[in-house]
Design an enzyme around this catalytic site. Structure first.
Site, short mmCIF file in Angstrom:
data_model
loop_
_atom_site.label_atom_id
_atom_site.label_comp_id
_atom_site.label_asym_id
_atom_site.label_seq_id
_atom_site.Cartn_x
_atom_site.Cartn_y
_atom_site.Cartn_z
N GLY A 190 0.89 -1.07 0.42
CA GLY A 190 -0.19 -0.55 0.17
C GLY A 190 1.04 1.16 0.45
N ASP A 191 1.87 1.09 0.13
CA ASP A 191 2.91 2.48 0.52
C ASP A 191 4.18 1.99 0.37
OD1 ASP A 191 4.17 4.70 0.59
OD2 ASP A 191 4.14 4.90 2.82
N LEU A 192 4.28 0.74 -1.20
CA LEU A 192 5.49 0.16 -1.13
C LEU A 192 6.84 0.91 -1.62
CD1 LEU A 192 6.83 -2.89 -1.15
CD2 LEU A 192 6.34 -3.14 -3.91
N CYS A 193 7.05 2.74 -1.15
CA CYS A 193 8.27 2.67 -1.32
C CYS A 193 9.50 2.36 -0.74
CB CYS A 193 8.39 4.38 -1.08
SG CYS A 193 7.42 4.13 0.70
N ASN A 227 10.42 2.16 3.03
CA ASN A 227 9.38 0.82 3.85
C ASN A 227 10.24 -0.27 3.71
OD1 ASN A 227 7.65 2.56 4.66
ND2 ASN A 227 6.79 2.84 3.64
#
Length: 272
Positions: free
Chosen positions: A189-192, A195
């Site tokens: 969902g926030d795969l940067c 993370n």
């Protein structure tokens, strides 16, 4: 809280968990993050209005911790009318964005294997959703409240009104919903890169952190963010293309650049 929120949260944490805590970040989305002095734990603290979001993050961390995919574990949860805090174990290592390009390149096969493993979890067994209908509705709300952060937008979009950017995406939603319905996975969902935690010596994938948006979604919601973020690290375009091809190969797909661009442009409109 009547004094400095950081000081008050530090005092509360120290009372229940002696040993000292250091602030890591504060004030973003109403959350204050602390790391224990021995580095073994993180605490995220919020006031009452953000309690529901932190509770959702707690549940996602708890669910992933028994899935076989490495990440933090819930150590403690405390909530009352004034706020809540979540204490989780530290995923030991360094965020992937802190590695130079060549070290990241060596870690890339293990990163994409970690992503593939997450996306291979049985989506039907995941109790959380971040599907496109939900995320587009969030974007509509953020845009309507004029809360889009222009710094989150691609440079070539920063001078365009968010309402116009959202309208450009709206015409694609029906087609993307059909794609999502036939290709739903468990997404971070926030795969940067910040993370994704790596062992800096190997270097190899260790685990995922910041799981507040984990849920069922189109895999391109993850793929778009990861590849765009990684392109900021690579030394040249050939390396970026090779990284894209490696991820596509691990997923057994040919990258759909239009679909990728859609999710990359939607994401910054959903924060605010």
């Amino acid at each position: 809280m009547h004094g400095s929120p950081v000081r008050e949260w530090e005092f509360l944490l120290a009372r229940h968990h002696p040993g000292g805590w250091k602030p890591v970040t504060n004030g973003q989305s109403g959350a204050y993050v602390f790391r224990s002095a021995d580095g073994s734990r993180y605490a995220k603290c919020v006031t009452g209005e953000q309690q529901g979001l932190l509770e959702q993050e707690r549940d996602r961390v708890d669910w992933l911790s028994v899935s076989g995919i490495p990440g933090p574990e819930v150590l403690e949860w405390s909530a009352d009318a004034g706020g809540a805090y979540l204490v989780t174990s530290t995923v030991e290592g360094v965020p992937a964005d802190r590695l130079p390009a060549q070290a990241l390149w060596r870690a890339w096969p293990s990163i994409i294997e970690g992503v593939r493993g997450l996306h291979a979890l049985p989506a039907k067994e995941c109790p959380f959703s971040r599907d496109l209908a939900q995320m587009f509705a969030i974007a509509q709300n953020v845009v309507a409240r004029d809360k889009v952060n222009p710094e989150f937008l691609p440079v070539d979009q920063q001078q365009t009104r968010p309402a116009e950017l959202l309208a450009q995406l709206a015409g694609q939603v029906d087609r993307r919903l059909v794609q999502e319905a036939t290709d739903t996975v468990v997404c971070h969902g926030d795969l940067c890169l910040p993370n994704i935690i790596l062992d800096p010596v190997a270097p190899n994938f260790v685990g995922f952190i910041d799981l507040g948006r984990l849920g069922r979604a189109d895999p391109y919601a993850d793929i778009a963010l990861l590849l765009a973020n990684a392109r900021e690290i690579w030394d040249d375009e050939n390396q970026a293309i090779a990284a894209d091809d490696a991820l596509a190969g691990s997923h057994g797909i040919t990258l759909d650049t239009d679909r990728q661009r859609f999710y990359l442009h939607l994401d910054p409109l959903t924060w605010g």
